[in-house]
Design a protein around this motif. Structure first.
Motif, short mmCIF file in Angstrom:
data_model
loop_
_atom_site.label_atom_id
_atom_site.label_comp_id
_atom_site.label_asym_id
_atom_site.label_seq_id
_atom_site.Cartn_x
_atom_site.Cartn_y
_atom_site.Cartn_z
N SER A 31 0.81 -1.23 0.00
CA SER A 31 0.00 0.00 0.00
C SER A 31 0.84 1.28 0.00
O SER A 31 0.63 2.16 -0.85
CB SER A 31 -0.96 0.00 1.19
OG SER A 31 -1.68 1.21 1.26
N VAL A 35 1.03 4.12 -3.01
CA VAL A 35 0.75 5.54 -2.84
C VAL A 35 1.90 6.38 -3.40
O VAL A 35 1.67 7.37 -4.12
CB VAL A 35 0.48 5.88 -1.36
CG1 VAL A 35 0.39 7.40 -1.15
CG2 VAL A 35 -0.80 5.21 -0.88
N ASP A 243 -5.33 2.84 -2.71
CA ASP A 243 -4.07 3.57 -2.77
C ASP A 243 -4.11 4.66 -3.83
O ASP A 243 -3.57 5.75 -3.64
CB ASP A 243 -2.92 2.60 -3.03
CG ASP A 243 -2.85 1.49 -2.00
OD1 ASP A 243 -3.12 1.78 -0.82
OD2 ASP A 243 -2.54 0.35 -2.36
#
Length: 312
Positions: A31, A35, A243
């Motif tokens: 995750s 991002v 994300d």
């Protein structure tokens, strides 16, 4: 402005169908890494502080991130790059079986000094590395805003009461929090997501965002509650959707300080949710955690105009 994302990279392994003779497919994931990748795809200056081993999976992930423009800072050595075997249900929803250790080194720091720090997921709950994640966020908070996404993985959260305490410590540290309704259902079974968001808001953040899949999302501040529908889209899989939503939120809010976050108006919050929802829609419309670049996001914004937004 510059972003620092602190957290894990994971090699997502999609097994080949039994008897197909095909090789398993490996996708860069995790995750926080997603991002950071999403921010870089949107043209942002971003550094990822993480752990990677010098193995095929680690090199695959590093090449993927740096190819998009992410600076990768490795905090300590890892025996092997974390991995997760991914299974998809009939609706494209992903489930994971993890092989991960998280031992981010104390004192690891990235340059340049960031204007915003993002933390979350496995990296914020698995010892001993989670202590380093929180210490870095606390150290940088005087000069940077902080965001947090729990991205709950029940298999790795440990005992629930302790996990909730750890999550709430991260919530209290953050200026902006994003969670899914599935995250909240595991952390607080049977509780209304909006009531949980209000309780989190009282811990300190200026903004709490909750995503609800096909049901859309809502934003809560001390002055407004705003809901938005999800764009209509054919789902291929949901890997990385949250994300991508987070990356688009951070991109939209770039440059807004702590005080400005607390003063966001209802119309701005509705546009924030719409834009982040469009980013997630692009991601779920194709296989793997491939978020939009800026031109794709702008095109999606035209394709998915505001359908409805409710403020109260």
């Amino acid at each position: 402005m510059s972003f620092l994302v602190i957290g894990e990279c994971v090699a997502d392994i999609v097994p080949a169908p039994p008897g197909s003779g095909a090789a398993d497919r490996v996708h860069p994931g995790g995750s926080p890494a997603n991002v950071a990748y999403g921010l870089a795809r949107l043209g942002r200056d971003v550094t990822l502080l993480t752990q990677l081993a010098d193995d095929p999976h680690g090199r695959l992930i590093a090449d993927h991130l740096t190819g998009a423009g992410v600076r990768v800072e490795v905090g300590g050595t890892a025996a092997r790059t974390p991995s997760a075997v991914v299974g998809l249900d009939a609706h494209g929803r992903a489930a994971y079986t993890f092989d991960i250790a998280w031992t981010l080194s104390a004192g690891a720091a990235a340059a340049p000094a960031p204007a915003h720090v993002h933390i979350g997921s496995i990296a914020a709950v698995i010892a001993p590395g989670a202590d380093t994640v929180l210490a870095e966020a606390e150290r940088l908070r005087d000069r940077a805003t902080v965001s947090y996404d729990p991205n709950v993985r029940p298999e790795l959260m440990g005992e629930q009461v302790a996990a909730v305490a750890r999550v709430e410590r991260c919530v209290a540290l953050a200026d902006l929090v994003k969670a899914s309704d599935e995250d909240l259902a595991w952390l607080y079974p049977g509780e209304d997501p909006q009531e949980v968001a209000a309780r989190w808001l009282a811990l300190g953040p200026a903004v709490v965002l909750v995503t609800r899949g096909a049901a859309g999302s809502f934003a809560l501040t001390r002055h407004h509650t705003v809901a938005a529908e999800a764009p209509p889209v054919t789902v291929v899989d949901t890997v990385g959707a949250g994300d991508s939503f987070m990356s688009a939120v951070l991109d939209t809010l770039a440059g807004r300080g702590r005080e400005a976050l607390g003063g966001l108006g209802a119309e701005y919050l509705a546009e924030l949710l719409r834009r982040a929802g469009a980013a997630a829609a692009v991601t779920v419309s194709r296989s793997g955690a491939l978020p939009p670049d800026r031109s794709e996001l702008e095109a999606a914004g035209r394709e998915f105009p505001v359908r409805s937004g409710r403020a109260w």
